[in-house]
Design a protein around this motif. Structure first.
Motif, mmCIF file in Angstrom:
data_model
loop_
_atom_site.group_PDB
_atom_site.id
_atom_site.type_symbol
_atom_site.label_atom_id
_atom_site.label_comp_id
_atom_site.label_asym_id
_atom_site.label_seq_id
_atom_site.Cartn_x
_atom_site.Cartn_y
_atom_site.Cartn_z
ATOM 1 N N ALA A 80 0.823 -1.214 0.000
ATOM 2 C CA ALA A 80 0.000 0.000 0.000
ATOM 3 C C ALA A 80 0.859 1.267 0.000
ATOM 4 N N GLY A 81 2.195 1.131 -0.115
ATOM 5 C CA GLY A 81 3.069 2.293 -0.090
ATOM 6 C C GLY A 81 3.274 2.865 1.297
ATOM 7 N N GLU A 82 3.053 2.028 2.316
ATOM 8 C CA GLU A 82 3.225 2.454 3.712
ATOM 9 C C GLU A 82 4.357 1.638 4.337
ATOM 10 N N GLU A 83 5.549 1.756 3.708
ATOM 11 C CA GLU A 83 6.677 0.915 4.110
ATOM 12 C C GLU A 83 7.077 1.101 5.566
ATOM 13 N N GLN A 84 6.759 2.261 6.127
ATOM 14 C CA GLN A 84 7.137 2.509 7.527
ATOM 15 C C GLN A 84 6.418 1.577 8.490
ATOM 16 N N TYR A 85 5.316 0.950 8.027
ATOM 17 C CA TYR A 85 4.566 0.009 8.862
ATOM 18 C C TYR A 85 4.790 -1.443 8.414
ATOM 19 N N CYS A 86 5.893 -1.702 7.724
ATOM 20 C CA CYS A 86 6.199 -3.051 7.213
ATOM 21 C C CYS A 86 5.912 -4.107 8.278
ATOM 22 N N GLU A 87 5.103 -5.102 7.891
ATOM 23 C CA GLU A 87 4.603 -6.089 8.844
ATOM 24 C C GLU A 87 5.429 -7.370 8.898
ATOM 25 N N THR A 88 6.368 -7.519 7.983
ATOM 26 C CA THR A 88 7.153 -8.754 7.920
ATOM 27 C C THR A 88 8.475 -8.614 8.664
ATOM 28 N N THR A 89 9.276 -7.662 8.239
ATOM 29 C CA THR A 89 10.597 -7.459 8.846
ATOM 30 C C THR A 89 10.664 -6.149 9.626
ATOM 31 N N GLY A 90 9.667 -5.279 9.444
ATOM 32 C CA GLY A 90 9.806 -3.899 9.892
ATOM 33 C C GLY A 90 10.695 -3.155 8.908
#
Length: 355
Positions: free
Chosen positions: A103-113
């Motif tokens: 979604a272009g919200e990389e700051q909330y990356c759910e896999t590795t951070g």
């Protein structure tokens, strides 16, 4: 072959930052190499270098408000070429495929951070990442930003890569704009950009400060009104009137006084992370007006580019004080005392001249 980089690093939580050399990775096909011209000094740099937050990896080269000139690009890079002005913010990688990254919200990356520009895992060379208190950096193209401001403004653009996006993202997400009454709490590195951006978005901007001496400064930055938050009468006069309040203060404080100022369905959003938890908010203050307390973390890469373009279009930069890298510890000591208006920026020529 990896290239030698010069930097300033903290070797421990209690030693001053000092000259340090290390290797930047060889250019991969999707990489952009940048000669760093300016790097902003964020409070996060101080917290990390002095190990005030858990998990500092030493040696630590801070810096995540980076502006520079592209020196080389990998064979697959299409958006940059040597000579371009470019920026790097708080992150240099993420998993790229989780729902947030998609979604272009990389700051909330759910896999590795997300991978921090410094003190994050270096998946290429091993060890941990080194930031912008250095003469050069290599970053994958998808985490590099285009800088359109005039070259004379580049130093003042650097803090936009953290302070700018940290305030722009929530203002955008909660629809600050014409017809909205927006509060900005705290007039510092973050807050001063929040005032400028909210005003440029067309909102009616009210700044909150504990210091009457900052009233004129806040108005010069674009605030239409200023509330001295220690004055109960001033606070009461604005009860139930705000659509949105952005709280940039990174010290523990009572949130109830702010939530009481929100309209029905208003939101108080926190972007400062205090060392100790805020006192627990009064639930009734929320329940009876359907108010919300929320948080926000920097912004995604696409939104950071949007912010840079917005700031360029509206002539916005940070208010800065330029320093030489040799003066970084003095700058840290002054930051602790809030003795800066409003962001220190390192002129990286000072590092090159010392070589």
């Amino acid at each position: 072959m990896p290239s030698q980089a010069k930097a300033y690093a903290a070797q421990s939580a209690t030693t001053p930052l000092a000259p340090f050399s290390f290797e930047r990775r060889d250019l991969r096909p999707d990489d952009v190499a940048i000669d760093i011209l300016f790097c902003g000094v964020c409070h996060s740099d101080l917290h990390t270098a002095r190990s005030e937050w858990d998990g500092t990896l030493f040696p630590c080269v801070p810096g995540h408000e980076i502006v520079g000139r592209v020196s080389a690009v990998g064979s697959d890079v299409t958006g940059f070429q040597a000579g371009d002005l470019a920026g790097v913010g708080c992150m240099v990688d993420s998993c790229g495929h989780c729902p947030s990254c998609s979604a272009g919200e990389e700051q909330y990356c759910e896999t590795t951070g997300f991978v921090g520009t410094y003190n994050g895992p270096d998946t290429v060379l091993g060890g941990h990442t080194f930031g912008g208190y250095s003469d050069k950096i290599v970053v994958k193209e998808s985490f590099v930003l285009k800088v359109g401001h005039d070259e004379k403004d580049l130093a003042a653009v650097a803090p936009l890569l953290c302070a700018g996006i940290t305030t722009y993202s929530p203002l955008r997400h909660w629809n600050a704009g014409p017809g909205k009454k927006v509060g900005i709490v705290g007039i510092g590195g973050l807050g001063h950009m929040g005032i400028k951006i909210a005003a440029a978005m067309g909102a009616h901007v009210v700044a909150f400060t504990t210091s009457p001496s900052k009233i004129e400064d806040a108005k010069k930055l674009g605030a239409h009104d200023v509330i001295v938050s220690r004055d109960a009468d001033q606070m009461a006069a604005h009860a139930n009137s705000f659509d949105f309040i952005l709280d940039t203060v990174a010290a523990s404080h009572d949130l109830d006084a702010l939530t009481a100022l929100l309209k029905r369905d208003g939101t108080l959003t926190l972007v400062g992370v205090p060392e100790h938890a805020h006192p627990s908010p009064a639930v009734g203050n929320l329940v009876f007006k359907r108010r919300a307390i929320a948080g926000s973390l920097i912004g995604g890469i696409a939104e950071t580019q949007e912010m840079l373009d917005f700031c360029n279009e509206h002539g916005l930069t940070s208010d800065i004080e330029m320093i030489a890298i040799q003066d970084i510890d003095t700058a840290y000591d002054r930051m602790v005392k809030s003795d800066v208006k409003y962001r220190f920026v390192i002129d990286m020529q000072s590092l090159k001249d010392a070589a």
